[in-house]
Design an enzyme around this catalytic site. Structure first.
Site, short mmCIF file in Angstrom:
data_model
loop_
_atom_site.label_atom_id
_atom_site.label_comp_id
_atom_site.label_asym_id
_atom_site.label_seq_id
_atom_site.Cartn_x
_atom_site.Cartn_y
_atom_site.Cartn_z
N MET A 164 36.91 -37.43 52.72
CA MET A 164 37.10 -38.87 52.84
C MET A 164 37.30 -39.52 51.48
O MET A 164 38.12 -40.43 51.32
CB MET A 164 35.89 -39.50 53.56
CG MET A 164 36.07 -40.97 53.86
SD MET A 164 37.55 -41.28 54.85
CE MET A 164 36.88 -41.21 56.52
N GLU B 44 11.88 -32.90 53.54
CA GLU B 44 11.44 -34.04 54.35
C GLU B 44 12.60 -34.90 54.86
O GLU B 44 12.50 -35.55 55.89
CB GLU B 44 10.44 -34.90 53.57
CG GLU B 44 9.07 -34.24 53.38
CD GLU B 44 8.98 -33.33 52.16
OE1 GLU B 44 10.05 -33.04 51.54
OE2 GLU B 44 7.86 -32.90 51.82
N LYS C 76 -6.17 -40.59 52.09
CA LYS C 76 -6.85 -39.35 52.44
C LYS C 76 -8.29 -39.59 52.91
O LYS C 76 -8.75 -38.96 53.86
CB LYS C 76 -6.84 -38.40 51.23
CG LYS C 76 -7.17 -36.98 51.63
CD LYS C 76 -6.76 -36.01 50.57
CE LYS C 76 -7.14 -34.59 50.98
NZ LYS C 76 -6.84 -33.62 49.92
N PHE D 236 -2.75 -37.93 41.05
CA PHE D 236 -1.78 -36.88 41.33
C PHE D 236 -1.04 -37.17 42.64
O PHE D 236 -1.66 -37.44 43.67
CB PHE D 236 -2.49 -35.52 41.41
CG PHE D 236 -1.54 -34.41 41.78
CD1 PHE D 236 -0.50 -34.04 40.91
CD2 PHE D 236 -1.66 -33.73 42.98
CE1 PHE D 236 0.38 -33.04 41.26
CE2 PHE D 236 -0.79 -32.72 43.32
CZ PHE D 236 0.24 -32.37 42.46
N GLN D 237 0.26 -37.15 42.60
CA GLN D 237 1.12 -37.41 43.75
C GLN D 237 0.90 -38.78 44.38
O GLN D 237 1.09 -38.98 45.58
CB GLN D 237 1.00 -36.29 44.80
CG GLN D 237 1.56 -34.99 44.28
CD GLN D 237 1.75 -33.93 45.34
OE1 GLN D 237 1.05 -33.90 46.34
NE2 GLN D 237 2.72 -33.04 45.12
C1 LIG Z 1 24.57 -38.91 50.62
C2 LIG Z 1 25.97 -39.35 50.43
N1 LIG Z 1 26.58 -39.19 49.23
C3 LIG Z 1 27.87 -39.59 49.06
C4 LIG Z 1 28.57 -40.17 50.09
C5 LIG Z 1 30.01 -40.62 49.89
N2 LIG Z 1 30.91 -39.86 50.77
C6 LIG Z 1 31.35 -40.36 51.95
S1 LIG Z 1 32.32 -39.30 52.78
C7 LIG Z 1 32.22 -38.15 51.55
C8 LIG Z 1 32.94 -36.85 51.64
C9 LIG Z 1 32.35 -35.95 52.67
O1 LIG Z 1 32.92 -34.69 52.52
P1 LIG Z 1 32.72 -33.58 53.63
O2 LIG Z 1 31.28 -33.52 54.00
O3 LIG Z 1 33.34 -32.31 53.20
O4 LIG Z 1 33.47 -34.21 54.89
P2 LIG Z 1 35.05 -34.48 55.03
O5 LIG Z 1 35.30 -35.91 54.65
O6 LIG Z 1 35.78 -33.54 54.16
O7 LIG Z 1 35.32 -34.29 56.48
C10 LIG Z 1 31.42 -38.62 50.50
C11 LIG Z 1 31.15 -37.90 49.26
C12 LIG Z 1 27.88 -40.34 51.31
N3 LIG Z 1 28.43 -40.93 52.37
N4 LIG Z 1 26.60 -39.92 51.46
#
Ligand SMILES: Cc1ncc(C[n+]2csc(CCOP(=O)(O)OP(=O)(O)O)c2C)c(N)n1
Ligand SMILES: [Mg+2]
Lengths: 561, 186
Positions: free
Chosen positions: A472, A49, A161, A111-112
């Site tokens: 990042m 979803e 529902k 349920f749910q």
């Molecule tokens: C759902 C979620 N979990 C954690 C983060 C924290 N976060 C921000 S950037 C990042 C790294 C992303 O890695 P990747 O998708 O490989 O992209 P890259 O930075 O290597 O280009 C993380 C873990 C986030 N923004 N969203």
């Protein structure tokens, strides 16, 4: 005409002009799915979803219309939550319709059963719990109106529902009557006068262009205003595309990974004109030293954004298109030659540091790849991104000339957004080229939607920038945690085989020589395509304003000999 | 300092939780919140007392945020307007019959009423401003308060005075003259 509640849902969606709905069925919305078979609206069956929510979001951003996503009660609805929060943070109009257990069961842990209106209260613009068939039409009518008007945002309707199966007389309401909902469109003349006189005295003005400009379709007005007053325009991440990147008054992106000259311009400005942006911490850096010499004018449709982060001298609450149209005839023509020259000096300095001037060293840099895709597509594709380093490089190097082609999760920074939002965008713009740029981490969060793309024949080109890192986070650990890498090293599947298992053509690219050919191949291959780029693992996004630092305290890319 | 707002809201299920969720989410500190019906069956009225350490700036934020709620029809800040403000308290005091007269006397001074008498306790009902009620509580405490309930503050401006409305045009029912409103923006 007597109709079942479930039929009323589709009658209303049809009248709202809905062409496509993204969703997933389950016990509590089965009557809605049954009634769907009698209506021409196309349904996209997602794999999770969250994917439905992001697809509806991407559809809305690319089309400027309201997106629609559906889920069943309980886990179906809670799976939407990340997508709802994402749409909320970026003010995207999406209507979510969830099934709920029968009204007489509510409160009994049936349920749910989940309190979905409770859970989504803080992450929707408004929400409804509908317990009777009679109330469905009004709720849907209002939901669409609220979602797209004023400051747009997600609205959720939770339909019990019993309300779906009961019948009642169907009347589609006229304009909804909402005594407590009156978005302000125009700013008072007295305040417009104040704004004009601030501009008259300004020597170093800067326009900060936000998502609101695009939401309000005010690109034309922004251009006229900027040109008439010779005021340079810096954009937020979501404002990119509202003002053509190639224009001489464009300063590109501001903020944490903004252009140094954009940030310098803001810090040295004597008048900031904020158009539909909200002074997020990612664009201001520390507020203590933010634009210290500047008076501030804030044009913003949501009064709660005024004075929220930055106290402004002239708040102009209203619709940007309307307010700027009102302002244009009131302002004189100016030239700010000295100021623009000073900015040009900073621009020249940035040019010498640009990675684009680097000599080839056999490695793949994401910035280069984005510039290559930009060149190959003539800068005209719809581009979605995931979240991370690749997102910032795409923002920096996919130079946009037009709005509604740049789809990225800004406020929430939701990993997993890239692929599903691209699929959603495809439904809004099937004749356009669509690229999804994702990191290896984020791609894996919603990779299951690859098969949705196949099932729908969605013509999206997926570029995975694989650095085998949560890049990042790794960069922050490098800069601010003494390079102590913690939980960022990532084993990735063989993305080419993964794509192959889905029946998606794919190529892996490891050298710069292969790039142009691979991009052309992807562009000429119909349907979803995956390109996996094995990129330099420890590259960093520059410039960077460390969190909590002043906007002019940027870490710059070291100049290579 | 405490600010007092009067909000008219649509009389619909869940409105109270929308308001309280908003205050929690935006980190505003509610001192007191009272809700009740009005002369119009479709409209409820809230009196909300909020601590506003940054004064008018906070008040501005609170009004603006309340208007983000679709069901909020009107908000005014009556802090600085002449108004009638009341709180009602029921206070159960443990008191032996011999000392009942003492409680009676205090009640007289505060124009409170004894509304229930049991063999060893009484219930005092007092209506008034926050200060007056606090004063009474202080004096009853040494005698022995065993139970207390307060309704929270309700307020109404005097005569034709209206509170301050900081949100230009958010309320079309009351504001047509936008220039006049402009002067109210802090
Ligand atoms: C759902 C979620 N979990 C954690 C983060 C924290 N976060 C921000 S950037 C990042 C790294 C992303 O890695 P990747 O998708 O490989 O992209 P890259 O930075 O290597 O280009 C993380 C873990 C986030 N923004 N969203
Ligand atoms: Mg990565």
């Amino acid at each position: 005409m007597k109709l079942k509640g479930a039929e009323i849902v589709w009658e209303c969606l049809t009248r709202e002009g809905v062409e496509v709905v993204f969703g997933y069925p389950g016990g509590a919305n089965m009557p809605i799915y049954d009634a769907m078979l009698n209506y021409p609206i196309h349904h996209v069956l997602v794999r999770h979803e969250q994917g439905a929510a992001h697809m509806a979001d991407g559809y809305a951003r690319a089309s400027g219309k309201v997106g629609v996503a559906m889920a069943t009660s309980g886990p179906g609805a809670t799976n939407l939550v990340t997508g709802i929060a994402t749409a909320m943070m970026d003010s995207v109009p999406v209507v979510f319709i969830t099934g709920q257990v029968a009204a007489h069961l509510i409160g009994g842990d049936a349920f749910q059963e989940t309190d979905v209106t409770g859970i989504t209260l803080p992450i929707t613009k408004h929400n409804y719990l509908v317990t009777r068939a009679e109330d469905i039409a009004e709720a849907i009518r209002e939901a669409f109106y609220i979602a797209r008007s004023g400051r747009p945002g997600p609205v959720l309707i939770d339909i019990c529902k019993n309300a779906q199966v009961e019948s009642c007389e169907f009347v589609y309401p006229d304009e909804p009557e909402l005594p407590g909902y009156k978005p302000v469109m125009r700013s008072p003349k007295a305040l417009l006068d104040d704004a004009v006189s601030l501009l008259e005295n300004a020597k170093r003005p800067v326009i900060l262009c936000g998502h609101g400009v695009i939401m309000s379709n005010a690109e034309e007005e922004l251009m006229q205003f900027a040109v008439k007053t010779q005021t340079p325009v810096a954009s937020t991440l979501l404002g990119l595309g509202a003002f053509p990147a190639s224009h001489s008054l464009s300063l590109g992106m501001m903020g944490m990974h903004g252009e140094a000259y954009a940030n310098n311009a803001i810090q040295n400005s004597d008048l900031i004109l904020a158009f539909g942006m909200r002074f997020d911490d990612r664009v201001t850096g520390t507020l203590k030293t933010y634009a210290p010499k500047a008076k501030k004018i804030h044009i913003e449709i949501d009064p709660s954004e005024v004075h929220k982060n930055v106290f402004v001298d002239v708040p102009l609450v209203g619709d940007i298109k309307t307010v700027v149209s009102d302002l244009i005839p009131m302002v004189d023509e100016y030239d700010h030659d000295e100021w623009l020259e000073e900015i040009q000096g900073w621009k020249n300095d940035a040019d010498t540091r640009s990675i684009m001037n680097w000599k080839e060293d056999g490695k793949l840099y994401v910035a280069h790849l984005i510039a290559d895709i930009w060149k190959a597509t003539g800068g005209g594709a719809i581009v979605t991104t995931d979240v991370g380093q690749h997102q910032m490089w795409t923002a920096q190097y996919y130079q946009l000339e037009k709005p509604n082609r740049w789809i990225t999760s800004g406020g929430a920074g939701t990993m997993g957004f890239g692929l599903p939002s691209a699929i959603g965008a495809w439904f809004a713009a099937k004749d356009q080229e669509i690229w999804a740029v994702a990191g290896d981490g984020g791609f894996q969060m919603t990779a299951a939607e690859l098969t949705t793309a196949v099932q729908e024949g969605a013509n999206v080109k997926i570029a995975i920038m694989n650095n085998n890192f949560l890049g990042m986070v790794r960069q922050w650990q490098e800069f601010f945690f003494e390079k102590r890498y913690s939980a960022v090293n990532m084993v990735t599947p063989d993305f080419v085989k993964l794509a192959d298992a889905h029946g998606v053509p794919a190529r892996r690219v490891t050298t710069r020589e292969e790039v142009a050919d691979a991009i052309e191949w992807a562009r000429n291959t119909q349907g979803p395509v995956v390109l996996e780029f094995k990129v330099e693992r420890e590259d960093a996004v520059y410039p960077m304003v460390p969190a909590g630092a002043a906007l002019h305290e940027m870490i710059r890319r070291p100049v290579k000999a | 300092m405490n600010y007092t707002f009067i909000a008219l809201v649509e009389n619909k299920p869940g409105v109270l939780s929308r308001v309280s969720s908003l205050f929690r989410r935006r980190n505003f500190n509610i001192e007191s919140l009272a809700v009740g019906r009005t002369q119009d069956p479709d409209v409820s009225r809230m009196t909300i007392v909020v601590d506003c350490p940054n004064g008018d700036i906070d008040a501005h934020k609170i009004e603006a945020n309340l208007y983000k709620l679709v069901n909020v029809i009107d908000v005014q800040d009556v802090t600085h307007q002449p108004n009638v403000t009341r709180d009602l308290a029921l206070i159960k005091v443990l008191v032996a019959p011999e000392r009942r007269a003492e409680v009676n006397g205090l009640a007289d001074i505060f124009r409170a009423r004894i509304v229930d008498v049991a063999p060893d306790s009484v219930i005092v009902e007092i209506t008034g401003t926050e200060d007056k009620i606090e004063g009474m509580i202080e004096l009853l405490r040494p005698i022995g308060i065993v139970e207390m309930v307060r309704t929270g503050q309700v307020s109404m401006t005097r005569g034709v005075h209206d509170g301050v409305r900081r949100m230009p045009g958010m309320n079309e029912r009351r504001y047509d003259n936008m220039t006049e409103v402009a002067a109210m923006v802090p």
